[in-house]
Design a protein around this motif. Structure first.
Motif, PDB file in Angstrom:
ATOM      1  N   THR A 137      10.690  97.303 -44.750  1.00  0.00           N
ATOM      2  CA  THR A 137      10.803  98.029 -46.022  1.00  0.00           C
ATOM      3  C   THR A 137      12.110  97.723 -46.751  1.00  0.00           C
ATOM      4  OG1 THR A 137      11.610 100.011 -44.862  1.00  0.00           O
ATOM      5  CG2 THR A 137       9.236  99.913 -45.386  1.00  0.00           C
ATOM      6  N   TYR A 190      -1.447  97.535 -49.755  1.00  0.00           N
ATOM      7  CA  TYR A 190      -0.749  98.595 -49.010  1.00  0.00           C
ATOM      8  C   TYR A 190      -1.720  99.693 -48.586  1.00  0.00           C
ATOM      9  CZ  TYR A 190       3.147  96.152 -51.176  1.00  0.00           C
ATOM     10  OH  TYR A 190       4.008  95.184 -51.613  1.00  0.00           O
ATOM     11  N   HIS A 205       5.935 100.633 -54.691  1.00  0.00           N
ATOM     12  CA  HIS A 205       5.287  99.629 -55.533  1.00  0.00           C
ATOM     13  C   HIS A 205       3.858  99.961 -55.964  1.00  0.00           C
ATOM     14  CE1 HIS A 205       8.616  97.024 -54.376  1.00  0.00           C
ATOM     15  NE2 HIS A 205       8.338  97.244 -53.111  1.00  0.00           N
ATOM     16  N   LEU A 216       5.895 101.278 -48.803  1.00  0.00           N
ATOM     17  CA  LEU A 216       5.752 100.275 -49.861  1.00  0.00           C
ATOM     18  C   LEU A 216       4.837 100.777 -50.973  1.00  0.00           C
ATOM     19  CD1 LEU A 216       5.654  96.994 -47.754  1.00  0.00           C
ATOM     20  CD2 LEU A 216       7.557  97.909 -49.112  1.00  0.00           C
ATOM     21  N   PRO A 245       6.949  91.731 -50.753  1.00  0.00           N
ATOM     22  CA  PRO A 245       6.544  92.728 -49.756  1.00  0.00           C
ATOM     23  C   PRO A 245       5.066  92.656 -49.353  1.00  0.00           C
ATOM     24  CG  PRO A 245       7.887  93.744 -51.465  1.00  0.00           C
ATOM     25  CD  PRO A 245       7.598  92.338 -51.912  1.00  0.00           C
TER      26      PRO A 245
END
Length: 190
Positions: free
Chosen positions: A13, A94, A86, A82, A45
């Motif tokens: 992270t 995610y 995001h 995340l 990520p």
């Protein structure tokens, strides 16, 4: 001993590519670890989550349920963090990976017969996954929740969850019929 959940979450992270690669290198070798190490070196990520998910998937069903659980819970927590930072990510990576990781964690917990921990995880994960509009693993996780209640002798809670499952879902998935029979048998024995 390899990294713990906190170290994995930290690396994936807020850590550097080298931190992520070091975490993965500290885990038992798997078929996809070399590819995962390359992916973990990305600055994106969503790509790094794929790396962690690959290694996690390699451990599911392995003889080491504790490592499988550690990775699955870490991957779930990474995806949640995340997501907070995001949003859902490209192709909802995610959200989808969080659902898959929760499912992997349930598999590990079942193999250890830790049904109280299954419920603890699902009491947190299911509402979040539903709110995030995840679909892929909701049925499996809902069934696991009912089964965990049955394994713990909590027939009334299992019956309530079974009754709350949408009618069309109960009609489409034969596992619900099996659960209904188990709930009815358990209720007779109570």
């Amino acid at each position: 001993m390899g990294p713990d959940t906190t170290e994995i979450v930290q690396a994936f992270t807020v850590g550097s590519p080298q931190d992520r690669q070091a975490v993965l290198a500290g885990l038992p070798a798997t078929m996809t670890r070399e590819v995962a190490l390359q992916l973990a070196g990305s600055e994106e990520p969503s790509i790094t989550v794929v790396a962690l998910d690959q290694v996690t998937a390699d451990h599911v069903g392995a003889r080491d349920a504790e490592t499988s659980l550690l990775l699955a819970l870490a991957c779930y927590r990474v995806c949640r963090k995340l997501f907070d930072l995001h949003g859902a990510g490209p192709a909802q990576v995610y959200v989808n990976t969080a659902g898959r990781s929760a499912n992997f964690a349930v598999t590990a917990l079942r193999s250890m017969a830790d049904y109280a921990a299954v419920l603890e995880l699902l009491d947190e994960a299911l509402p979040w996954l539903q709110a995030a509009r995840h679909r892929s693993h909701l049925t499996d996780l809902s069934i696991a929740r009912i089964e965990a209640h049955l394994e713990l002798g909590q027939t009334a809670a299992a019956a309530e969850l079974l009754a709350a499952a949408p009618e069309d879902l109960r009609a489409q998935d034969v596992r619900f019929a099996s659960l209904r029979r188990r709930v009815e048998a358990a209720a007779q024995n109570d």
